[in-house]
Design a protein around this motif. Structure first.
Motif, PDB file in Angstrom:
ATOM      1  N   ASN A  12      39.170  37.185  38.731  1.00  0.00           N
ATOM      2  CA  ASN A  12      40.416  36.671  39.323  1.00  0.00           C
ATOM      3  C   ASN A  12      41.580  37.610  39.012  1.00  0.00           C
ATOM      4  O   ASN A  12      42.616  37.540  39.672  1.00  0.00           O
ATOM      5  CB  ASN A  12      40.724  35.261  38.807  1.00  0.00           C
ATOM      6  CG  ASN A  12      40.756  35.175  37.286  1.00  0.00           C
ATOM      7  OD1 ASN A  12      39.842  35.686  36.636  1.00  0.00           O
ATOM      8  ND2 ASN A  12      41.764  34.571  36.735  1.00  0.00           N
ATOM      9  N   LEU A  13      41.410  38.479  38.027  1.00  0.00           N
ATOM     10  CA  LEU A  13      42.500  39.384  37.628  1.00  0.00           C
ATOM     11  C   LEU A  13      42.424  40.753  38.314  1.00  0.00           C
ATOM     12  O   LEU A  13      43.173  41.667  37.955  1.00  0.00           O
ATOM     13  CB  LEU A  13      42.472  39.589  36.102  1.00  0.00           C
ATOM     14  CG  LEU A  13      42.701  38.335  35.259  1.00  0.00           C
ATOM     15  CD1 LEU A  13      42.665  38.689  33.771  1.00  0.00           C
ATOM     16  CD2 LEU A  13      44.040  37.682  35.604  1.00  0.00           C
ATOM     17  N   LEU A  14      41.516  40.890  39.274  1.00  0.00           N
ATOM     18  CA  LEU A  14      41.421  42.181  39.975  1.00  0.00           C
ATOM     19  C   LEU A  14      42.780  42.565  40.543  1.00  0.00           C
ATOM     20  O   LEU A  14      43.526  41.713  41.030  1.00  0.00           O
ATOM     21  CB  LEU A  14      40.389  42.108  41.109  1.00  0.00           C
ATOM     22  CG  LEU A  14      38.919  42.114  40.688  1.00  0.00           C
ATOM     23  CD1 LEU A  14      38.037  42.013  41.937  1.00  0.00           C
ATOM     24  CD2 LEU A  14      38.576  43.357  39.881  1.00  0.00           C
ATOM     25  N   GLU A  20      42.091  51.376  36.741  1.00  0.00           N
ATOM     26  CA  GLU A  20      41.402  52.680  36.740  1.00  0.00           C
ATOM     27  C   GLU A  20      39.877  52.496  36.797  1.00  0.00           C
ATOM     28  O   GLU A  20      39.149  53.407  37.183  1.00  0.00           O
ATOM     29  CB  GLU A  20      41.832  53.517  35.522  1.00  0.00           C
ATOM     30  CG  GLU A  20      41.405  53.012  34.153  1.00  0.00           C
ATOM     31  CD  GLU A  20      42.186  51.791  33.624  1.00  0.00           C
ATOM     32  OE1 GLU A  20      43.081  51.277  34.325  1.00  0.00           O
ATOM     33  OE2 GLU A  20      41.858  51.343  32.504  1.00  0.00           O
ATOM     34  N   ILE A  21      39.409  51.310  36.425  1.00  0.00           N
ATOM     35  CA  ILE A  21      37.960  51.020  36.481  1.00  0.00           C
ATOM     36  C   ILE A  21      37.622  50.188  37.722  1.00  0.00           C
ATOM     37  O   ILE A  21      36.651  50.466  38.426  1.00  0.00           O
ATOM     38  CB  ILE A  21      37.504  50.248  35.217  1.00  0.00           C
ATOM     39  CG1 ILE A  21      37.701  51.099  33.970  1.00  0.00           C
ATOM     40  CG2 ILE A  21      36.024  49.811  35.354  1.00  0.00           C
ATOM     41  CD1 ILE A  21      37.419  50.372  32.663  1.00  0.00           C
ATOM     42  N   TYR A  22      38.448  49.166  37.982  1.00  0.00           N
ATOM     43  CA  TYR A  22      38.082  48.195  39.018  1.00  0.00           C
ATOM     44  C   TYR A  22      38.853  48.349  40.322  1.00  0.00           C
ATOM     45  O   TYR A  22      38.581  47.631  41.283  1.00  0.00           O
ATOM     46  CB  TYR A  22      38.262  46.769  38.467  1.00  0.00           C
ATOM     47  CG  TYR A  22      37.393  46.499  37.261  1.00  0.00           C
ATOM     48  CD1 TYR A  22      36.003  46.550  37.357  1.00  0.00           C
ATOM     49  CD2 TYR A  22      37.948  46.227  36.011  1.00  0.00           C
ATOM     50  CE1 TYR A  22      35.190  46.327  36.254  1.00  0.00           C
ATOM     51  CE2 TYR A  22      37.150  46.002  34.902  1.00  0.00           C
ATOM     52  CZ  TYR A  22      35.779  46.051  35.028  1.00  0.00           C
ATOM     53  OH  TYR A  22      34.966  45.830  33.938  1.00  0.00           O
ATOM     54  N   GLY A  23      39.818  49.290  40.362  1.00  0.00           N
ATOM     55  CA  GLY A  23      40.583  49.510  41.583  1.00  0.00           C
ATOM     56  C   GLY A  23      41.840  48.663  41.644  1.00  0.00           C
ATOM     57  O   GLY A  23      42.097  47.835  40.764  1.00  0.00           O
ATOM     58  N   LYS A  24      42.613  48.894  42.701  1.00  0.00           N
ATOM     59  CA  LYS A  24      43.925  48.240  42.817  1.00  0.00           C
ATOM     60  C   LYS A  24      43.886  46.997  43.697  1.00  0.00           C
ATOM     61  O   LYS A  24      44.862  46.248  43.776  1.00  0.00           O
ATOM     62  CB  LYS A  24      44.945  49.224  43.394  1.00  0.00           C
ATOM     63  CG  LYS A  24      45.310  50.321  42.414  1.00  0.00           C
ATOM     64  CD  LYS A  24      46.461  51.177  42.946  1.00  0.00           C
ATOM     65  CE  LYS A  24      46.654  52.400  42.065  1.00  0.00           C
ATOM     66  NZ  LYS A  24      47.009  53.591  42.840  1.00  0.00           N
ATOM     67  N   ALA A  25      42.785  46.772  44.392  1.00  0.00           N
ATOM     68  CA  ALA A  25      42.705  45.609  45.292  1.00  0.00           C
ATOM     69  C   ALA A  25      42.620  44.315  44.490  1.00  0.00           C
ATOM     70  O   ALA A  25      41.945  44.258  43.454  1.00  0.00           O
ATOM     71  CB  ALA A  25      41.497  45.742  46.212  1.00  0.00           C
ATOM     72  N   THR A  26      43.307  43.281  44.971  1.00  0.00           N
ATOM     73  CA  THR A  26      43.203  41.962  44.354  1.00  0.00           C
ATOM     74  C   THR A  26      41.897  41.309  44.811  1.00  0.00           C
ATOM     75  O   THR A  26      41.251  41.772  45.764  1.00  0.00           O
ATOM     76  CB  THR A  26      44.374  41.059  44.772  1.00  0.00           C
ATOM     77  OG1 THR A  26      44.280  40.848  46.195  1.00  0.00           O
ATOM     78  CG2 THR A  26      45.720  41.692  44.430  1.00  0.00           C
ATOM     79  N   GLY A 128      32.749  50.294  43.955  1.00  0.00           N
ATOM     80  CA  GLY A 128      33.892  49.465  44.321  1.00  0.00           C
ATOM     81  C   GLY A 128      33.540  48.528  45.459  1.00  0.00           C
ATOM     82  O   GLY A 128      32.458  47.933  45.484  1.00  0.00           O
ATOM     83  N   GLN A 129      34.472  48.435  46.418  1.00  0.00           N
ATOM     84  CA  GLN A 129      34.266  47.543  47.578  1.00  0.00           C
ATOM     85  C   GLN A 129      32.969  47.860  48.336  1.00  0.00           C
ATOM     86  O   GLN A 129      32.313  46.979  48.886  1.00  0.00           O
ATOM     87  CB  GLN A 129      35.471  47.727  48.496  1.00  0.00           C
ATOM     88  CG  GLN A 129      35.483  46.921  49.747  1.00  0.00           C
ATOM     89  CD  GLN A 129      36.783  47.145  50.513  1.00  0.00           C
ATOM     90  OE1 GLN A 129      37.778  46.469  50.284  1.00  0.00           O
ATOM     91  NE2 GLN A 129      36.791  48.100  51.401  1.00  0.00           N
ATOM     92  N   GLN A 130      32.608  49.147  48.341  1.00  0.00           N
ATOM     93  CA  GLN A 130      31.393  49.559  49.062  1.00  0.00           C
ATOM     94  C   GLN A 130      30.131  48.910  48.485  1.00  0.00           C
ATOM     95  O   GLN A 130      29.152  48.700  49.204  1.00  0.00           O
ATOM     96  CB  GLN A 130      31.280  51.095  49.040  1.00  0.00           C
ATOM     97  CG  GLN A 130      30.139  51.651  49.869  1.00  0.00           C
ATOM     98  CD  GLN A 130      30.272  51.360  51.370  1.00  0.00           C
ATOM     99  OE1 GLN A 130      31.362  51.430  51.931  1.00  0.00           O
ATOM    100  NE2 GLN A 130      29.163  51.008  52.028  1.00  0.00           N
TER     101      GLN A 130
END
Ligand code: DQA
Length: 142
Positions: A12-14, A20-26, A128-130
């Motif tokens: 939920n904290l995305l 830097e690890i999980y990306g900037k997208a919520t 990531g999203q991919q």
């Protein structure tokens, strides 16, 4: 094809959590991107997230009543939750595809093991999203 997209703890904290690890997208942005891509493949996505192991187990157990497949990012639970592993095994043959944003095999040693992966239909990680798009392609491939 009806797909449940389930996220586990801290996801939920995305967007603000270690970008830097999980990306900037919520999480909402990630869910929207996966839903849009699913629609283009003729699939419908239903999204949920919980920080609680028992709630995740409940959702996995209920999945066969409402869905044809599950895309699951269990977060850190994948590294040690035998209860979630048992829940995934219990709903076979409903396919559960495990996804991770980061490459868990290239991070701290405790992340190298996923106890849930062996009972999942496939695992996609590190893109990531991919990773989620790859899971969708896997489920919609035929
Ligand atoms: C994660 C990887 C896990 O090790 C971590 O605990 C997470 C996120 C990922 O998507 O990369 O919460 O599942």
């Amino acid at each position: 094809m009806r797909i449940l997209l389930i996220h586990g703890p801290n996801l939920n904290l995305l967007g603000q959590r270690e970008p830097e690890i999980y990306g900037k997208a919520t999480l909402a942005e990630l869910e929207a991107a996966v839903s849009e891509r699913a629609q283009s493949q003729g699939a419908a996505i239903s999204c949920s997230q919980s920080n609680h192991e028992g709630e995740l187990i409940d959702w996995i157990q209920e999945a066969p009543r409402t869905a044809d497949a599950v895309i699951f990012n269990p977060g850190a639970y994948c590294h040690y939750s035998y209860a979630l592993r048992d829940a995934i095994a219990a709903i076979a043959p409903l396919p559960v595809v495990e996804v991770h944003l980061s490459d868990i095999s290239a991070r701290e040693e405790f992340r190298h093991t996923s106890v849930t992966a062996p009972v999942c239909a496939a695992v996609f990680a590190g893109k990531g999203q991919q990773s989620y798009f790859d899971a969708l392609d896997f489920l919609c491939r035929d």
